[in-house]
Design a protein around this motif. Structure first.
Motif, mmCIF file in Angstrom:
data_model
loop_
_atom_site.group_PDB
_atom_site.id
_atom_site.type_symbol
_atom_site.label_atom_id
_atom_site.label_comp_id
_atom_site.label_asym_id
_atom_site.label_seq_id
_atom_site.Cartn_x
_atom_site.Cartn_y
_atom_site.Cartn_z
ATOM 1 N N PHE A 146 0.795 -1.251 0.052
ATOM 2 C CA PHE A 146 0.024 -0.070 0.081
ATOM 3 C C PHE A 146 0.670 1.437 0.050
ATOM 4 O O PHE A 146 0.354 2.451 -0.379
ATOM 5 C CB PHE A 146 -1.130 -0.097 1.293
ATOM 6 C CG PHE A 146 -2.212 -0.910 0.986
ATOM 7 C CD1 PHE A 146 -3.275 -0.547 0.284
ATOM 8 C CD2 PHE A 146 -2.465 -1.964 1.637
ATOM 9 C CE1 PHE A 146 -4.437 -1.281 -0.169
ATOM 10 C CE2 PHE A 146 -3.549 -2.866 1.490
ATOM 11 C CZ PHE A 146 -4.526 -2.299 0.614
ATOM 12 N N ALA A 147 2.059 1.200 0.264
ATOM 13 C CA ALA A 147 3.165 2.291 0.471
ATOM 14 C C ALA A 147 3.490 2.638 -0.978
ATOM 15 O O ALA A 147 3.354 3.782 -1.609
ATOM 16 C CB ALA A 147 4.159 2.007 1.215
ATOM 17 N N GLN A 148 3.835 1.313 -1.820
ATOM 18 C CA GLN A 148 4.454 1.767 -3.040
ATOM 19 C C GLN A 148 3.218 2.039 -4.198
ATOM 20 O O GLN A 148 3.551 2.401 -5.193
ATOM 21 C CB GLN A 148 5.249 0.415 -3.326
ATOM 22 C CG GLN A 148 6.125 0.622 -4.718
ATOM 23 C CD GLN A 148 5.302 0.168 -5.848
ATOM 24 O OE1 GLN A 148 4.348 -0.356 -5.987
ATOM 25 N NE2 GLN A 148 5.776 1.049 -7.097
ATOM 26 N N ILE A 149 2.165 1.531 -3.898
ATOM 27 C CA ILE A 149 1.041 1.551 -4.976
ATOM 28 C C ILE A 149 0.797 2.857 -5.253
ATOM 29 O O ILE A 149 0.209 3.211 -6.215
ATOM 30 C CB ILE A 149 -0.421 0.689 -4.436
ATOM 31 C CG1 ILE A 149 -1.011 0.235 -5.665
ATOM 32 C CG2 ILE A 149 -1.051 1.384 -3.460
ATOM 33 C CD1 ILE A 149 -2.236 -0.558 -5.443
ATOM 34 N N PHE A 150 1.119 3.740 -4.331
ATOM 35 C CA PHE A 150 0.573 5.227 -4.694
ATOM 36 C C PHE A 150 2.060 6.064 -4.914
ATOM 37 O O PHE A 150 2.055 7.314 -4.988
ATOM 38 C CB PHE A 150 -0.066 6.004 -3.549
ATOM 39 C CG PHE A 150 -1.350 5.332 -3.480
ATOM 40 C CD1 PHE A 150 -2.343 5.815 -4.209
ATOM 41 C CD2 PHE A 150 -1.827 4.542 -2.618
ATOM 42 C CE1 PHE A 150 -3.724 5.482 -4.104
ATOM 43 C CE2 PHE A 150 -3.039 4.098 -2.253
ATOM 44 C CZ PHE A 150 -4.096 4.654 -3.044
ATOM 45 N N GLY A 151 3.120 5.439 -5.384
ATOM 46 C CA GLY A 151 4.339 5.963 -5.592
ATOM 47 C C GLY A 151 4.635 6.348 -7.044
ATOM 48 O O GLY A 151 3.943 5.606 -7.743
ATOM 49 N N GLU A 152 5.575 7.129 -7.253
ATOM 50 C CA GLU A 152 5.723 7.587 -8.407
ATOM 51 C C GLU A 152 6.753 6.694 -9.296
ATOM 52 O O GLU A 152 6.639 6.547 -10.470
ATOM 53 C CB GLU A 152 6.513 8.898 -8.439
ATOM 54 C CG GLU A 152 5.449 10.316 -8.218
ATOM 55 C CD GLU A 152 6.265 11.332 -8.088
ATOM 56 O OE1 GLU A 152 5.513 12.546 -7.994
ATOM 57 O OE2 GLU A 152 7.533 11.580 -8.386
ATOM 58 N N ASN A 153 7.433 5.793 -8.594
ATOM 59 C CA ASN A 153 8.394 5.267 -9.078
ATOM 60 C C ASN A 153 8.265 3.644 -8.556
ATOM 61 O O ASN A 153 8.516 3.563 -7.449
ATOM 62 C CB ASN A 153 9.847 5.552 -8.878
ATOM 63 C CG ASN A 153 10.765 5.156 -9.604
ATOM 64 O OD1 ASN A 153 10.430 4.058 -10.731
ATOM 65 N ND2 ASN A 153 12.234 5.428 -9.679
#
Length: 800
Positions: free
Chosen positions: A570-577
Motif C-alpha cells: 500500500f505504500a508503493q502502490i501510490f508511489g511515482e516510481n
C-alpha cells in the motif's frame, strides 16, 4: 521554657525530684535558641494536654495514641522539636536528665522510641534505652535489647538489632499513595535483617557487624528466601551505595555465592564495581562465564569491561565506552580474542557511533564497524541480528536543516564479510561522497506547493563500473481540498546526468535522462455513526483515486548502482516510481484505486480498526526494466487487502494479502493476531508467505501457569526450508522478592547449522541479577512480553 514547667520555676532545684508514679505524659522543654530571650512567667501554667472536661472527670485522661506510622518531618535550619515522654515512672533533673521506667514511650515528630527503661539527656538530645527497645524513625524500624543515640545527629549504636529500613529509590524517606488497592509506593525499597551491632553514623548512614541483609520479608519462623550474610555491612543512603566484606549469598538456605568484598546500589543507579556475572552454554563456545566490571566515570560517561570465558575458544575481552554531552553523544565497543583455540588465531571486532549537534541547524554523525575475519559474528555473536551481519557499515555524515530546505553530505562504505560456506556476496557500491538537497515550500501564490530534490553521488567499486550521478527533480503541485473532497495535481521534471568509468567498449561514458512526471491524486471521505462491540464509534468510507503518467525513456545503457524493484504494497502502490534508487525511472500510464474504511472514537479520533482494499490498472505495457527483469504485459496488478486493529475485546489482528486474479492464486499473505487480556498474559500467532520465497509459522506467548510459574516461548518455523528458524522456550518463577528464569534458545545460521544457548538467571529484587540475562531475547521474540514482578524488573545489576 514551655508553660508546662512554669509553675516549677520559683522553686527549681538541682537535686532530683520525683514527679509521679502514675502514667504521666511530660513534654520536655526545647533548648532555647541563642537569640531568644529567656521567658518570664507571671503565673502557673495549665498542665500538658489540659482539658476542663478531663479536670471535671467527664473524660478519661488523654494519652498519646500508640502508632508506629510516623510521617516524615523535615526540620528547618535551627529548628528544635519538642520531645514527649510517657512512662509508668519518670524522675530526673529538669532540663538536664530524665529517667523513665515501665512501658516507656518517647516521641518526636519523626521518631517513636519504646523501651522498658530510658535515660534522656536533654542538652545533647541523647537517649539510652534498655530492654525490649523498639525504634521507629522516618519509616525505619529497629528492635533489640539496648540502644544509645544522639537523636538530632543520628549517631549512636544498637546492640543485637533486628532492622527494617524503608527508602524511596531516590534515597528519600518513603511516602505512601492510597488508592483502591490501599496504601502503596511503587518506588519503595525495604532492607531488613539482623546484626550483632548497628552503628548509626549520621542521617541515612548505617554500619552493621556480623549482619544479614535482604529485601525479602521473612515468613514466620523462617529465614527470607534470600539473604546476604556479611562480617561488615555499610549502608549509605546519601550515596545510595551498600558495601559488604566477607559476604556470602544464601538462596533457600543454600550458599550460592561468596565474595570477599561486595558492593551494590541501593537505588538501582549506576555505580562502579563488578557487575553480577553471567554464565550459560552455547554450541559454538561451550560453557561460558562472563564477569563484567562497570566504571561509572561521571554522570554522563561510563565504561564496561567484560571478559567472556569460553571453554572451547578461550577468553574474549569485551569493552564498551559511552558518553553523553549536551551537543554530542556516542558509544564505542570493542572485542578481542587473543587466541581462538578452534581457529588458532586472534580475532577482534569494533563498533563506533557518534552523533553531534553543531548548532545553527548543522549536525554530524559517524558510524564505524569492522571485524577481523569473515566468520567472526557467525562464530562468536549471540542473537539473530548479530549472526546475520554481512555488510558492516562505515559512514560519516554532515547535515543541515533549515526552515524549508535541508542538505546532507555523506561518505559511505562497507566491509563485506564473505563466509566461505556460503555463496559469494556482491560488494555494495561505496558513496564517496554523496550530496543530497531537499526543499519544500507551501506558501507560494495561488496556493501552489513547490518541492525539490537533488543529488550528486560518486559510486566506487573496484570490480564493477564506476561513475558519478547528478540528479535534479523540481515539482509543482496545487492542493485543492474541502471537508469532503481533495484533489492534488502535480507535475515535475526528473533530470539525471551520468559520468561513467570502466565502461565496456562501445558504450558511452556520458549519459543523460530527462523524464517529465505527472500525477493526479484525489479522495473523498464519508462518515456515519455505528455501534461496535458496545461502543459508539464513527465509521468512515474513503475512496481514493490516483493517476500517474511517466513517458518512456530508453535507460538500457545506464548501469545499476543502487536500484532495485520496490515491494508491492500500500505504500508503493501510490508511489511515482516502482524502483527504489535513481538508476531507473519506470514508465507509467496507470490509475490506482483504493477503498479504506476506519472506525474512529468520535471524542478523540483514535482509530480502533482499519480495512483497505486496492488495485492498480495499467493503460500501457511496461517498457523500462532492470537487467534480467521480466517486463509486465498485464493491464492490472494483483489485489491488495489489509485489516488491522481491535477486532474483539483484548484481541488484535493485523492481516495483509496480495492476490493474483489472473492466475487465481495467493502471491503474498501476512496474517497475525494477538490476545492480551492483561499484563503478563499474551498469545501471538502469525503466518508469513511469499510465493517461491518465504513461508514461516510464528507462534509466541507468555502465560502464568500455577504457583508463581510463568511459561514463555516462541516457535518460528520455515515451511519452505523445512527447518526451525528460531525457537525459545523458558520458565519464569515469581517468588515475590525474587525471580528465577531458565530459557533455551536455538537459532539457525546461514550455513544450515544452528547455535543453541541456555540462560539461567536469578534476579533478587533491588539487589542483584545473577546469571545470564535472557530479557532482551524474550522481549525481541515475544511481542507484548511484560516483565513479571516489576519490582524485580528494576533490580540493580550493579553488584560488585
Amino acid at each position: 521554657m514551655p508553660a508546662a514547667n512554669a509553675a516549677e520555676a520559683p522553686r527549681r532545684q538541682e537535686e532530683s525530684a520525683e514527679i509521679s508514679p502514675q502514667q504521666t505524659v511530660v513534654p520536655l522543654p526545647a533548648i532555647a535558641r541563642p537569640e531568644e530571650p529567656p521567658l518570664v512567667v507571671e503565673r502557673p501554667a495549665l498542665p500538658p494536654l489540659y482539658s476542663a472536661h478531663v479536670a471535671a472527670g467527664d473524660l478519661p485522661e488523654p494519652r498519646l495514641t500508640s502508632s508506629t506510622d510516623i510521617l516524615p518531618h523535615f526540620t528547618l535550619p535551627n529548628e528544635v522539636l519538642p520531645t514527649f515522654i510517657a512512662a509508668e515512672h519518670i524522675s530526673g533533673k529538669t532540663d538536664v536528665q530524665v529517667v523513665a521506667d515501665g512501658d516507656v514511650e518517647i516521641r518526636k515528630r519523626n521518631s517513636i522510641l519504646k523501651s522498658d527503661r530510658v535515660t534522656y539527656w536533654q542538652e545533647t538530645d541523647e537517649v539510652e534505652a534498655e530492654g525490649n527497645v523498639r525504634l521507629s524513625r522516618d519509616g525505619d524500624r529497629v528492635r533489640g535489647p539496648r540502644m544509645r543515640m544522639k537523636m538530632k545527629d543520628s549517631t549512636g549504636f544498637f546492640e543485637q538489632p533486628e532492622y527494617n529500613i524503608r527508602r524511596n529509590k531516590t534515597g528519600s524517606v518513603p511516602t505512601l499513595w492510597i488508592d483502591a488497592d490501599g496504601p502503596h509506593n511503587p518506588d519503595l525499597t525495604t532492607a531488613q535483617g539482623a546484626a550483632t551491632r548497628m552503628e548509626f553514623e549520621g542521617e541515612g548512614k548505617y554500619r552493621l557487624s556480623d549482619a544479614t541483609y535482604s529485601t525479602c520479608a521473612p515468613a514466620a519462623g523462617h529465614d527470607p528466601d534470600w539473604f546476604a550474610r556479611t562480617a561488615d555491612l555499610r549502608l549509605d543512603y546519601d550515596e545510595q551505595q551498600g558495601t559488604a566484606k566477607n559476604a556470602t549469598l544464601y538462596f533457600k538456605g543454600v550458599p550460592i555465592l561468596y565474595s570477599p568484598w561486595l558492593s551494590f546500589s541501593l537505588n538501582n543507579e549506576r555505580k562502579s564495581g563488578l557487575l553480577s556475572p553471567t554464565f550459560g552454554s552455547t554450541s559454538s563456545g561451550g560453557f561460558e562465564y562472563t564477569q563484567p566490571f562497570y566504571w561509572n566515570i561521571a554522570q554522563n560517561m561510563d565504561a564496561t569491561i567484560a571478559p567472556r570465558i569460553m571453554a572451547k575458544r578461550g577468553t574474549l575481552w569485551k569493552g564498551e565506552y559511552r558518553y553523553l554531552q549536551t551537543a554530542y553523544s556516542g558509544t564505542m565497543q570493542g572485542e578481542y580474542l587473543p587466541d581462538d583455540k578452534l581457529k588458532d588465531k586472534s580475532r577482534s571486532s569494533y563498533s563506533l557511533t557518534h552523533n553531534h549537534s553543531l548548532g545553527y541547524g548543522f549536525s554530524a554523525s559517524l558510524v564505524l564497524n569492522g571485524a577481523s575475519d569473515d566468520t567472526y559474528f557467525s562464530d562468536l555473536a549471540n542473537g539473530s541480528t548479530a549472526v546475520a551481519q554481512t555488510n558492516l557499515l562505515r559512514q560519516g555524515t554532515l547535515s543541515y536543516g533549515g526552515t524549508w530546505w535541508s542538505a546532507n553530505l555523506m561518505a559511505q562504505s562497507y566491509q563485506t564479510l564473505q563466509d566461505p560456506s556460503l555463496p559469494r556476496v556482491t560488494e555494495p557500491y561505496r558513496r564517496l561522497p554523496q550530496l543530497t538537497v531537499n526543499a519544500n515550500r507551501g506558501d507560494l501564490p495561488l496556493g501552489l506547493n513547490f518541492a525539490f530534490s537533488g543529488e550528486h553521488v560518486n559510486f566506487r567499486n573496484p570490480t564493477l563500473v564506476e561513475g558519478r550521478r547528478f540528479t535534479l527533480y523540481p515539482q509543482i503541485s496545487l492542493p485543492l481540498q474541502t471537508e469532503v473532497l481533495s484533489v492534488t495535481p502535480k507535475i515535475g521534471l526528473h533530470s539525471t546526468r551520468y559520468q561513467l568509468d570502466h565502461q565496456a567498449a562501445g558504450t558511452p561514458d556520458r549519459l543523460s535522462r530527462n523524464v517529465p512526471i505527472f500525477s493526479l491524486d484525489s479522495g473523498v471521505t464519508f462518515e456515519r455513526d455505528i455501534d461496535w462491540l458496545g461502543d459508539k464509534l464513527t465509521q468512515t468510507l474513503e475512496p481514493r483515486l490516483y493517476y500517474l503518467y511517466v513517458p518512456v525513456r530508453d535507460q538500457s545503457q545506464i548501469p545499476v548502482f543502487d536500484t532495485g524493484i520496490s515491494g508491492f504494497d500500500f505504500a508503493q502502490i501510490f508511489g511515482e516510481n516502482r524502483y527504489a534508487g535513481g538508476d531507473r525511472i519506470g514508465d507509467a500510464n496507470q490509475a490506482t484505486l483504493m477503498l479504506t474504511s476506519r472506525l474512529l472514537d468520535p471524542a478523540t479520533g483514535a482509530e480502533s480498526i482499519r480495512a483497505a482494499f486496492g488495485q492498480r490498472f495499467y493503460f500501457s505495457t511496461q517498457k523500462v526494466g532492470l537487467p534480467g527483469e521480466v517486463l509486465r504485459s498485464d493491464r492490472q496488478t494483483d489485489f491488495l487487502g489489509s485489516l488491522s486493529g481491535r477486532v474483539l475485546p483484548k484481541t488484535y489482528a493485523d492481516a495483509g494479502v496480495q492476490y493474483n486474479p489472473r492466475l487465481g492464486r495467493m502471491e503474498r499473505l501476512n496474517i497475525g493476531g494477538r490476545y492480551q487480556p492483561e499484563s503478563g498474559k499474551v498469545l501471538n500467532a502469525g503466518y508469513r508467505y511469499t510465493r517461491d520465497q518465504l513461508g514461516q509459522i510464528d507462534i509466541s506467548g507468555q502465560w502464568p501457569l500455577t504457583g508463581g510459574w510463568h511459561a514463555v516461548g516462541r516457535f518460528n518455523y520455515s515451511t519452505k526450508e523445512g527447518r526451525m528458524i528460531e525457537s525459545v522456550a523458558g520458565l519464569e518463577f515469581d517468588g515475590g522478592c525474587w525471580i528465577g528464569r531458565i530459557v533455551m534458545q536455538r537459532l539457525a545460521t546461514q550455513t544450515q547449522s544452528s547455535n543453541t544457548a541456555l540462560f539461567f538467571q536469578l534476579e533478587l529484587n533491588d539487589f542483584a541479577k545473577i546469571g545470564s540475562n535472557p530479557l532482551d531475547i524474550l522481549k525481541r521474540n515475544v511481542p507484548g512480553y511484560d516483565v513479571i514482578n516489576q519490582r524485580g524488573a528494576d533490580a540493580s545489576t550493579n553488584t560488585q
